[in-house]
Every structure is written in structure tokens, then in C-alpha cells.
Design an enzyme around this catalytic site. Structure first.
Site, short mmCIF file in Angstrom:
data_model
loop_
_atom_site.label_atom_id
_atom_site.label_comp_id
_atom_site.label_asym_id
_atom_site.label_seq_id
_atom_site.Cartn_x
_atom_site.Cartn_y
_atom_site.Cartn_z
N GLU A 149 0.82 -1.21 0.00
CA GLU A 149 0.00 0.00 0.00
C GLU A 149 0.86 1.27 0.00
O GLU A 149 0.59 2.23 0.72
CB GLU A 149 -0.95 -0.01 1.21
CG GLU A 149 -1.93 -1.17 1.20
CD GLU A 149 -2.90 -1.15 2.35
OE1 GLU A 149 -4.06 -1.53 2.15
OE2 GLU A 149 -2.49 -0.74 3.47
N GLU B 257 -6.44 -7.64 -0.66
CA GLU B 257 -7.03 -7.55 0.68
C GLU B 257 -8.51 -7.25 0.54
O GLU B 257 -8.90 -6.12 0.21
CB GLU B 257 -6.35 -6.47 1.53
CG GLU B 257 -4.92 -6.79 1.92
CD GLU B 257 -4.33 -5.80 2.91
OE1 GLU B 257 -5.10 -5.01 3.50
OE2 GLU B 257 -3.10 -5.82 3.10
#
Length: 604
Positions: free
Chosen positions: A179, A254
């Protein structure tokens, strides 16, 4: 005769080649390809450090029973290199054994070894010692950071490179960074990451993952971009196409059927029914999914992290990583498990049937375990460091735990602790005056009737380093600036380091348990004829941590929502067991009990 030997040699070589044939994994235009055939990853996240090693295989059998074919897993740098240059890949940190166990259970692995993981884990996985140099910047091209990072990845490669699918193992892909788009957009930094991994021998597919709005900043051209948190199949495909030359495969790295908890906030719950519908929708669209989490387990020891953003105060996370996941903290199937199993059945190959669901582990409850000895914090203070100004944990060479800061004062007034992190109890001549909590932006107190040469103690706890957001590099603990009395800087300090990495060195006194409001340790022994999973009931306690048979089970705090501490059956013994509880806020404890079910949703 010579021809026969040549023929035998060639035959042996062919047999060796066949036995070493590598199973190939590749990116197709729309699908992942396993041995040339479309392969839809139905994956669930688990972390070896959060699950007792004795239970790894059990949890993986549960994964197979729900229908998963892959396990996603982070690797925590700070668990493997707590001291620079000294590596720990044993016991619960044996990531290679975790991956091999998955292979033995017929599961592939998506490996997420980027030094930054977030994961509600202390400092996002970075080792504390990187903060000893206040100028060092993690997640950057800082040479000192890159040197430490590269050294670690090379060591990790020795454990995991042979386990890649390109070497006959079960690791399908490697995540590069994590991320990153939510933090920065330096493509040069990402290219350096790629080179570090390739030079270390990680030659399987590399990918990045980001939230949909951050994909443009965090992806690296040429690598597969995966998306986090997006549940609309058309949007998943659109955004991946945008950054991957109009092609797939499509991977939600995710997907969140649950969420984590912060101290003092409500327990997170996510609907099983709605999550099952979302999973069905994603799988029907041919999208590969890694559910975060399939099984969270427990963040034991002092490894819980914290969130903090520009408009959000410091928010430390609880020790339970139950995550409202398909498997609960103890590995038992929840309503989500059964709902997801029914969904996944629809997408299995025609000749595949799911195995039977393993039986749940036995649970026990234990009433009134008696504390028989006590050690006051003041009885076990080590030799202090004496300096004019207070030092942070990192300047003291300390990772986690507590530091007691002591000074002498001779006047009443307002005390301001500047840059204190994260929770402090202030004592005057041994008597508690006030607790200060960084979550609430507290850093001042008033002292009255102060006599000459009074002793002021400030007991400061590291409540978890920030693991996400812009304050990642501003993560020192303890008193990071100064302490002032009526705006005048207080000089001359004694600092007692209390890392509490273990408790076997504590000298307990067999004396009446202290009723005074003094932090201390309570020790009990209890005998079991049978063992089973159980949960320590901490509702009568204040704030602290618990050791069982030498293992740190994690933290508790009366504010909740977590009110129990999970005790794995594997860590209990038939016969005598030792329990040590540290309480920084309440005293006078005489007994403790366990319950057969967790309490994760009660706030005080």
C-alpha cells in the site's frame, strides 16, 4: 559395456529431470495460469507469528475445509531481527516451516515480505532500532535504511527463495512493498525495492497492492497491480486494466470480511450474510481474492501497533486479532466460515469435494486461581541511567515496555510532559497523582502541597508504534522532548529501563499482596489435570500484560473492548503452570479466573 553405462546415465538424468519438474505459474490476459490452465486464487490471510506453531497445521486444515487453495501471509521484519544483524527464524518465527506446512496441506502461498506491512503490527513491521538515528527515514531511499533493508531481505531469501514455485515450492507470488500509494509515490524507491528482491533471488512474480484511489501512486509499471478493499467486480477490472496495459489477472489482495479493534472503541463487526454475498459476486466474476483475515490469531507480547492520521488522534490496537474473521482468535469456525464454505463450493472444480470440518479444540474454565506472591515495581528497579535531560526509549537502547523517569522537585504547580508517548502514570513520593493518555491529548497535571526535595516518578509505557499514515517516521517512545514545572525545564533525571522481555528474573516476595495503588507483578501457580483453550478474565484488572509459563500472552486494558486474553491449550501444561500478571493501574488482586469464551465487545 560403455554404451550401457551411457544409457543408464541418460536414463537417470531424465528421471531426475522429471522429478525436479517445476510447476509453472504465470499471468494470463484475464486469469492466473497454473501449468497453463486458468487458476482462481481463493486465499485467506494468516500470520505465523500470531498463531502458536503447534496450531499452524490445524488452522491450515480449516482453510482447506472452507475451500481455500492459497494462504496469504505477511513476514514481520521486527520479529526476525530485533537486534541488528541477529536473525531469529526459530519457533513461532520459522516462516519457512510455515510455508512448508502449507504445501504439505495442499495450499499455495502468496508471500508478502515487504519490510513495511502495516498489519496493525508494531511500527508496521519495521524494527525499533531504525529509530535510534532520528534522521533516518524508513520507506525511502535513505542509504542507511536501504542498507539495513537489503541485508534483511538477503537473509530472508536464504529461508524462502527455495520455496518459490519457480524452484519447485508453493510460493506463487511475492508482494513488493505494501500500500505504498497511501504513503508516497516515488517510483525510484519502488524500482530499488524490485532490484533488492531480484538480487536476493526472488525470481517469481512480483506484484504491488493499493487501495483503489492510491493505485496510480503505488503501482510499478511492469508488475501486476492488485487492489485492496474494492468489492465491485467491474471496478476491480477497470482499475487493474488501467494500470496493467488493459489486461488482468484480477486480484483483490485484501478483501475485508472483518476489521480490527482499537483500545477504547467499539468492537468491529461485519455482517456474515453481506460478506458472503460479496464473496459470491467476486468469485462469479472470475476475480481472485485474498480475504484479510481468514484467521487473525493474537498479537502477543508488545507487538500491537497504532493508527494516527492528521485529523485522527493516536489510536493503539488491541492484542486480540480476532478480526471478526471466518476463524475466531482460537481457530474455531464462525458463522462466516460456514457461509463462505457454501459460496466457495459453487466454484470448485467438478471433481473436487471439500474435506470434513475438523473438530473444535476442547475448552476449559478455571475458577479462582490464587496469587501467592507479589513484586512491587519499586522493588525490582534496575540500575538507572542518570542524565540532565530525559531520553527516549530508543536513546536508552530499549524497544518496548516501560521506562520510569525519576526526578526531584521542590515546588507546587503545573507539570507539562512535552512529547510523551504513550501512557504515563505520575507519582509524587510514591503516591499516584494522575494518569496521562496520549489518545486523549493529555500531557499536563497540577501538583499541590509539594514539599522540598520531593520525588516525582513518571512511568511511561510504549502503547504501540504507529503502523500507518504520515507519522510513521515520527515514532519514538517515552519522553521525547522535556518536562517542565511552571514552564521551567526540569533537569537531572534518573531513568530506569523496564523492557519486561521476560519475567523469570523478577524476585517475588511471599508477603501479603499490596493493597496500595502501586504497579506490580502478581504470581500464581495452578495445576491442571487436562488442558484446553481458555481465556483469562481481565475485567477486574487495570492495564498491563500477562506471562504464562514464560510466554507473553499480550496486553489488557480495562477500557476494552477486549476484556479477555486468549490462552492456547498448546501453551498450558498438565501439572503445574505459572501465571504472572503485571498491573500498572489497579492493585490488591488476590485471584484470577478464566472463562470458556472470549469477551471482545465490552467497553468501560
Amino acid at each position: 559395456m560403455k554404451k550401457i553405462w551411457v544409457l543408464l546415465f541418460l536414463l537417470t538424468m531424465m528421471q531426475n529431470f522429471q522429478s525436479q519438474k517445476k510447476e509453472r505459474f504465470a499471468l494470463g490476459d484475464r486469469d492466473f495460469l497454473l501449468d497453463g490452465k486458468p487458476f482462481q486464487m481463493i486465499s485467506g490471510e494468516m500470520h505465523c507469528a500470531r498463531i502458536p506453531r503447534e496450531n499452524w497445521r490445524d488452522r491450515m486444515k480449516m482453510a482447506k475445509a472452507m475451500g481455500l487453495n492459497t494462504i496469504g501471509t505477511y513476514v514481520f521484519w521486527n520479529a526476525h531481527e530485533e537486534t541488528p544483524g541477529t536473525y531469529d527464524f526459530k519457533g513461532n518465527n520459522d516462516i519457512a516451516a510455515f510455508v512448508k506446512t502449507a504445501q504439505e496441506e495442499g495450499l499455495y502461498v502468496v508471500l508478502r515480505p515487504s519490510p513495511y506491512v502495516c498489519a496493525e503490527w508494531e511500527f508496521g513491521g519495521y524494527p525499533w532500532w531504525l529509530l535510534k538515528n532520528p534522521e533516518l527515514k524508513v520507506r525511502s531511499t535513505d542509504p542507511e535504511f536501504l542498507t539495513a533493508y537489503t541485508r534483511y531481505i538477503k537473509q530472508l531469501a536464504k529461508e524462502l527463495v527455495p520455496l518459490q514455485i519457480t524452484h519447485g515450492g508453493n510460493i506463487l507470488m511475492i508482494q513488493l512493498e505494501n500500500e505504498y500509494g497511501s504513503y508516497s509515490d516515488d517510483k525510484n524507491y519502488l524500482e530499488i525495492n524490485k532490484k533488492i528482491f531480484r538480487d536476493a533471488g526472488f525470481d517469481s512474480i512480483l506484484f504491488t497492492c493499493d487501495g483503489a484511489d492510491m493505485m496510480g501512486k503505488g503501482f510499478l509499471p511492469g508488475l501486476l497491480p492488485a487492489v485492496n478493499g474494492l468489492e465491485d467486480p467491474e471496478k476491480v477490472k477497470e482499475i487493474v486494466n488501467r494500470y496493467h496495459n488493459g489486461k488482468g489477472p484480477y486480484y483483490v489482495a485484501e478483501w475485508y470480511p472483518g476489521w480490527f479493534d482499537n483500545w477504547g472503541k467499539k468492537h468491529a463487526k461485519v455482517s456474515a450474510e453481506n460478506s458472503a454475498k460479496t464473496l459470491d459476486k467476486l468469485l462469479a466474476a472470475g476475480i481472485s481474492v485474498n480475504m484479510y483475515m481468514f484467521h487473525g490469531g493474537t498479537t502477543r507480547g508488545f507487538m500491537n501497533g497504532a493508527n494516527m492520521n492528521v485529523n485522527d488522534p493516536y489510536a493503539p490496537q488491541v492484542s486480540s486479532y480476532d478480526y471478526d474473521a471466518p476463524l475466531d482468535e482460537a481457530g474455531n469456525p464462525t458463522g462466516k466460515f460456514y457461509a463462505f464454505r457454501e459460496v466457495i463450493k459453487k466454484y470448485l472444480p467438478k471433481d473436487q469435494k471439500l474435506p470434513e470440518i475438523p473438530k473444535a479444540v476442547n475448552t476449559v474454565s478455571i475458577d479462582n486461581i490464587e496469587f501467592t506472591s507479589f513484586a512491587s515495581l519499586y522493588d525490582i528497579l534496575p540500575k538507572p541511567m542518570e542524565l540532565e535531560n530525559p531520553l527516549s526509549f530508543e536513546e536508552l537502547g530499549q524497544a518496548y515496555g516501560f521506562v520510569l523517569y525519576r526526578t526531584m522537585i521542590s515546588e507546587s504547580g503545573t507539570v507539562s510532559i512535552n512529547g510523551f508517548r504513550d501512557f504515563a502514570s505520575v507519582f509524587l513520593n510514591g503516591n499516584k497523582v494522575k494518569d496521562l493518555d496520549r489518545r486523549l491529548n493529555e500531557n499536563e497535571l497540577s501538583l499541590v502541597n509539594v514539599k522540598e526535595n520531593s520525588t516525582m516518578d513518571i512511568l511511561v509505557e510504549n502503547n504501540g508504534r504507529i503502523n500507518y499514515g504520515p507519522f510513521l517516521t515520527d515514532n519514538r517512545k517515552g519522553i521525547t522532548e522535556d518536562v517542565r514545572l511552571n514552564k521551567n525545564k526540569i533537569l537531572s533525571w534518573k531513568m530506569y529501563s523496564l523492557p519486561f522481555k521476560e519475567v523469570k528474573q523478577i524476585k517475588f516476595l511471599n508477603k501479603p499482596l499490596v493493597l496500595k495503588n502501586i504497579p506490580g507483578f502478581y504470581r500464581a501457580e495452578f495445576v491442571l489435570k487436562t488442558v484446553g483453550d481458555t481465556y483469562l478474565d481481565m475485567r477486574k484488572f487495570g492495564k498491563g500484560f500477562v506471562f504464562l509459563n514464560g510466554k507473553n500472552l499480550g496486553k489488557y486494558w480495562k477500557i476494552g473492548p477486549q476484556q479477555t486474553i486468549y490462552v492456547p491449550a498448546a501453551w498450558l501444561k498438565k501439572g503445574k503452570n505459572e501465571l504472572v500478571v503485571f498491573d500498572a493501574l489497579k492493585s490488591g488482586h488476590t485471584t484470577i479466573s478464566t472463562v470458556s469464551k472470549p469477551i471482545l465487545d465490552q467497553n468501560q
